[in-house]
Write an enzyme that holds these catalytic residues in place. Structure first.
Site, PDB file in Angstrom:
ATOM      1  N   CYS A 109      -0.502  -3.971  -5.138  1.00 23.86           N
ATOM      2  CA  CYS A 109      -1.009  -2.728  -5.980  1.00 23.86           C
ATOM      3  C   CYS A 109      -1.978  -2.929  -7.094  1.00 23.86           C
ATOM      4  CB  CYS A 109       0.264  -2.189  -6.580  1.00 23.86           C
ATOM      5  SG  CYS A 109       1.538  -1.907  -5.643  1.00 23.86           S
ATOM      6  N   ARG A 116      -7.988  -2.648  -3.606  1.00 26.69           N
ATOM      7  CA  ARG A 116      -6.565  -3.258  -3.333  1.00 26.69           C
ATOM      8  C   ARG A 116      -5.616  -2.345  -2.617  1.00 26.69           C
ATOM      9  NH1 ARG A 116      -5.814  -7.370  -7.428  1.00 26.69           N
ATOM     10  NH2 ARG A 116      -3.730  -7.330  -7.245  1.00 26.69           N
ATOM     11  N   TRP A 118      -0.011   0.514  -3.149  1.00 27.48           N
ATOM     12  CA  TRP A 118      -0.316   0.090  -1.946  1.00 27.48           C
ATOM     13  C   TRP A 118       1.156  -0.080  -1.360  1.00 27.48           C
ATOM     14  CZ3 TRP A 118      -3.265  -0.776   2.472  1.00 27.48           C
ATOM     15  CH2 TRP A 118      -2.921  -1.624   3.277  1.00 27.48           C
ATOM     16  N   ASN A 134       3.636  -4.382 -10.187  1.00 27.80           N
ATOM     17  CA  ASN A 134       2.769  -4.973  -9.042  1.00 27.80           C
ATOM     18  C   ASN A 134       3.781  -6.127  -8.494  1.00 27.80           C
ATOM     19  OD1 ASN A 134       1.209  -5.768  -6.807  1.00 27.80           O
ATOM     20  ND2 ASN A 134      -0.270  -6.654  -8.395  1.00 27.80           N
ATOM     21  N   GLY A 135       4.216  -6.260  -7.254  1.00 29.20           N
ATOM     22  CA  GLY A 135       5.174  -7.537  -6.916  1.00 29.20           C
ATOM     23  C   GLY A 135       6.448  -6.923  -6.011  1.00 29.20           C
ATOM     24  N   GLU A 143      -8.496 -17.797  18.579  1.00 31.54           N
ATOM     25  CA  GLU A 143      -8.647 -16.999  17.427  1.00 31.54           C
ATOM     26  C   GLU A 143      -9.990 -17.606  16.679  1.00 31.54           C
ATOM     27  OE1 GLU A 143      -8.136 -14.390  16.162  1.00 31.54           O
ATOM     28  OE2 GLU A 143      -8.504 -14.652  14.115  1.00 31.54           O
ATOM     29  N   LYS A 199     -13.510 -15.549  15.800  1.00 28.18           N
ATOM     30  CA  LYS A 199     -13.999 -15.452  14.588  1.00 28.18           C
ATOM     31  C   LYS A 199     -15.314 -15.875  14.484  1.00 28.18           C
ATOM     32  CE  LYS A 199     -11.454 -13.584  12.815  1.00 28.18           C
ATOM     33  NZ  LYS A 199     -10.323 -12.896  13.332  1.00 28.18           N
ATOM     34  N   GLU A 256     -17.544 -13.202  16.321  1.00 26.66           N
ATOM     35  CA  GLU A 256     -17.801 -11.649  15.757  1.00 26.66           C
ATOM     36  C   GLU A 256     -18.568 -11.537  14.631  1.00 26.66           C
ATOM     37  OE1 GLU A 256     -13.949  -9.698  14.941  1.00 26.66           O
ATOM     38  OE2 GLU A 256     -13.160 -11.597  14.005  1.00 26.66           O
ATOM     39  N   HIS A 311     -11.539 -27.588  35.025  1.00 24.88           N
ATOM     40  CA  HIS A 311     -11.644 -26.585  35.993  1.00 24.88           C
ATOM     41  C   HIS A 311     -12.958 -25.499  35.973  1.00 24.88           C
ATOM     42  CE1 HIS A 311      -7.879 -28.108  37.265  1.00 24.88           C
ATOM     43  NE2 HIS A 311      -7.450 -27.804  36.248  1.00 24.88           N
ATOM     44  N   LYS A 336     -13.285  -1.810  11.656  1.00 22.15           N
ATOM     45  CA  LYS A 336     -12.117  -2.216  11.219  1.00 22.15           C
ATOM     46  C   LYS A 336     -10.741  -1.865  11.855  1.00 22.15           C
ATOM     47  CE  LYS A 336      -9.360  -4.841   8.692  1.00 22.15           C
ATOM     48  NZ  LYS A 336      -9.526  -6.243   9.071  1.00 22.15           N
TER      49      LYS A 336
HETATM   50  C1  F6R Z   1     -10.771  -9.789  14.926  1.00 24.55           C
HETATM   51  C2  F6R Z   1     -10.176  -8.163  14.698  1.00 24.55           C
HETATM   52  C3  F6R Z   1      -9.793  -7.586  15.626  1.00 24.55           C
HETATM   53  C4  F6R Z   1      -8.401  -6.810  15.533  1.00 24.55           C
HETATM   54  C5  F6R Z   1      -7.859  -5.941  16.527  1.00 24.55           C
HETATM   55  C6  F6R Z   1      -6.515  -5.144  16.338  1.00 24.55           C
HETATM   56  O1  F6R Z   1     -11.089 -10.245  13.745  1.00 24.55           O
HETATM   57  O2  F6R Z   1      -9.858  -7.959  13.617  1.00 24.55           O
HETATM   58  O3  F6R Z   1      -9.695  -8.137  17.067  1.00 24.55           O
HETATM   59  O4  F6R Z   1      -7.567  -7.954  15.461  1.00 24.55           O
HETATM   60  O5  F6R Z   1      -8.917  -4.752  16.546  1.00 24.55           O
HETATM   61  O6  F6R Z   1      -6.513  -4.641  15.291  1.00 24.55           O
HETATM   62  P1  F6R Z   1      -5.058  -4.270  14.515  1.00 24.55           P
HETATM   63  O7  F6R Z   1      -4.421  -5.555  14.254  1.00 24.55           O
HETATM   64  O8  F6R Z   1      -5.346  -3.691  13.304  1.00 24.55           O
HETATM   65  O9  F6R Z   1      -4.288  -3.531  15.507  1.00 24.55           O
END
Ligand code: F6R
Length: 606
Positions: free
Chosen positions: A2, A27, A74, A98-99, A479, A483, A486, A502, A601
């Protein structure tokens, strides 16, 4: 996570607080509220939704005064709603917080016995009640706040005011809080960006500090009431930098927030001495009947599932099947009647993950969400939910959500392990001990980030990278490669290192850097052999390990050492330099790091 803000000064508090709330909205916001002190009386307004809804609601009708508190929420305890929004008031005491107060249930019970009535589901509401109940014994407002804070377990940043007293009290423990020093005014805030338009001079409060602002003066004491000296610092940030807490991008800020995000995810859930994990929110069916556990998600959250599988299978010896949500929903998986389906999502709004949840529910299976957004569709519609308390993740590339998801899997494994008899109290105590060390270990990696930036500068001109790891670190390299691709648009592919022979080995030459994650675990020797094979083909090796005396040190092109941990937790450490490497390469290449092309996102469509 928050945002809190408080003001005492000569100008009208309302506009200053509302403007600060707008600047804190990043936030997280599901609700907001404001309390204004005017000639000894306090008026309160709270709204579910955005700060603009609150501003509209309070309008202009004399809602103003020389002091006030405000909050953007939040949610962590209690759904987003007006009654759960802050400030919370009890008798003449008003608080923003907050906390997470870990012992709020105990305190609430005692206060209820004393006759206090609660109107929200929050942990915060115990604070004003507690202060109010201590007032007569403590003899002063400040004394009552100090006495109450000593009784709180967990984390807090609080702002407190009282009707009839022209005093603003602020205090913190493990949650950030600062005091901005303006022109004949003091403003408390969760972070500097909220108030950078009014001052650039700040005192960053330390744990157990209590700041008392009264008639244009500021006094800071500790919990014993002794005065403490704190330095005033000036920061020089542009407006955009301020929003990102001084970082160039949200992604970098979020990478650096991981120690805090993980600590927040653990708070209130780990009881080391008792060897117990508390998941208040969890309501599982008889776990001894479960024959198989499913872990289903997309993207980064799916990679967390792959790690979760290793963590569960190694310790619980229950078969775990992982699946990509878009596959699960269409492939008619063979589900047993007592299977448990865990769905993982940062946003809780990913269309495929929600569809997978619906499919599992249709088959009458218990669904458990691991989710970061309270009140999201997934968290509402699953039978149970465990929240990662990572705080809002704004950068499109997921970072702190991933590491907190893995922490939740680890805690869930401990929780189930106790109930299945696979782990005893001593095991859980020892494993909690390891988990608690993780935030500090991540911090040491972050402190050495400049060496990763140097390395990124050297390697950013390559157009293809191969990532290799084994065992629990195969998902780590998946992963890491995700990163890089993307946000930098560099082609990166990840394989289980044993698969190299292989096929992918054909790609290796002097233009193909290979990222290896190779801690000293049971896969160590095998991964060393893979490195030999790469070096023999003139491949360039960038090695990430926990072993300062790695057999391949001196022969590889770059070596980055992360702190040691147990097998199950090593990925949380090993991923951090990979996140940083991807970030620095993208930043040096000048891509739009926080909003990479073609990505969103939250993927709410199929
Ligand atoms: C990669 C990334 C995406 C999400 C995916 C699932 O950095 O952010 O691969 O992980 O779209 O999103 P959530 O976790 O919100 O279901």
């Amino acid at each position: 996570m928050c945002g809190i803000v408080g003001y005492q000064g000569r100008e009208g508090a309302r506009d200053i607080l509302i403007e600060a709330l707008r600047r804190l909205e990043y936030r997280g916001y599901d609700s907001a509220g404001i309390a204004i002190w005017n000639n000894g009386t306090v008026r309160l307004a709270r709204r579910q939704g955005k700060v603009s809804d609150l501003a509209e609601a309070i309008g202009d009708d004399g809602f103003n005064g020389s002091m006030g508190l405000a909050h953007t929420r939040w949610a962590t305890h209690g759904v987003p709603s007006e009654r759960n929004a802050h400030p919370h008031k009890a008798a003449d005491i008003t608080v923003v917080h907050n906390g997470i107060i870990e012992n709020y249930l105990e305190l609430k019970e005692t206060l209820k016995e004393e006759g206090h009535t609660f109107t929200s589901d929050t942990d915060t509401e115990v604070i004003p009640h507690l202060i109010a109940s201590l007032l007569s014994k403590a003899g002063s407002f400040e004394g009552a706040v100090r006495a109450a804070l000593r009784m709180l377990k967990g984390s807090y940043a609080v702002g407190v005011i009282r009707e009839g007293e022209d005093i603003l009290i602020a205090a913190k423990k493990e949650s950030p809080l600062l005091v901005g020093i303006g022109d004949k005014e003091f403003i408390i805030a969760s972070d500097a960006p909220a108030i950078i338009n009014r001052t650039n001079r700040f005192i960053f409060l330390e744990d157990d500090d209590i700041a008392v602002i009264q008639k244009g003066t500021l006094r800071i004491t500790n919990l014993d009431g002794d005065e403490v000296e704190r330095e005033t610092r000036s920061v020089q940030w542009s407006g955009a930098m301020a929003e990102k807490g001084g970082y160039r991008h949200f992604m970098l800020k979020e990478i650096f927030e991981q120690p805090r995000a993980i600590s927040d995810t653990l708070i209130g859930r780990i009881q080391q001495e008792e060897g117990e994990i508390l998941f208040e929110e969890l309501d599982l069916p008889d776990i001894t009947k479960v024959r198989k556990i499913w872990m289903v998600a997309c993207g980064t959250s799916y990679h967390a599932c792959l790690i979760g599988k290793h963590i569960f299978e190694a310790n619980l010896r229950i078969p775990v099947e992982t699946d990509i949500a878009s596959e699960f929903r269409y492939r008619d998986p063979i589900l047993g009647k007592d299977d448990l389906v865990i769905l993982v999502s940062q946003s809780g709004e990913t269309a495929d993950t929600i569809a997978a949840m619906k499919e599992a529910k249709k088959r009458r299976l218990h669904t458990l969400a691991i989710c970061n957004v309270l009140g999201s569709t997934l968290s509402r519609e699953c039978h149970s939910v465990i929240y990662t308390h990572a705080g809002p993740e704004i950068g499109v590339a997921s970072t702190k959500a991933f590491t907190t998801q893995v922490c939740v899997f680890f805690m869930l494994m401990l929780y189930l392990g106790k109930r299945l008899g696979a782990l005893d109290n001593d095991d859980v105590r020892r494993l909690i001990g390891e988990l608690r060390k993780v935030p500090h270990k991540i911090q040491t990696i972050l402190d050495a980030s400049s060496s990763i930036e140097d390395n990124a500068r050297e390697n950013m001109h390559y157009r293809h990278f191969l990532y290799l790891g084994r065992g629990i670190n195969f998902p780590t390299v998946l992963e890491g490669a995700l990163k890089l691709k993307e946000i930098s648009y560099i082609h990166a592919e990840a394989y289980a290192a044993g698969e190299m022979k292989h096929g992918p080995i054909a790609l290796i030459d002097e233009n193909m850097p290979i990222v290896f994650v190779s801690p000293r675990d049971q896969t160590y020797k095998k991964t060393c052999s893979n490195m030999e094979e790469v070096l023999a083909r003139k491949g360039k090796v960038l090695l990430f390990t926990d072993d300062t005396r790695h057999d391949m040190a001196g022969r590889v092109d770059a070596l980055f050492v992360v702190p040691e941990s147990i097998y199950e937790l090593q990925p949380i450490l090993s991923i951090v330099p990979l996140q940083l490497m991807a970030y620095y390469m993208a930043n040096l290449l000048g891509t739009d790091v926080d909003q990479p092309r073609n990505l969103a996102k939250s993927v709410t469509v199929e």
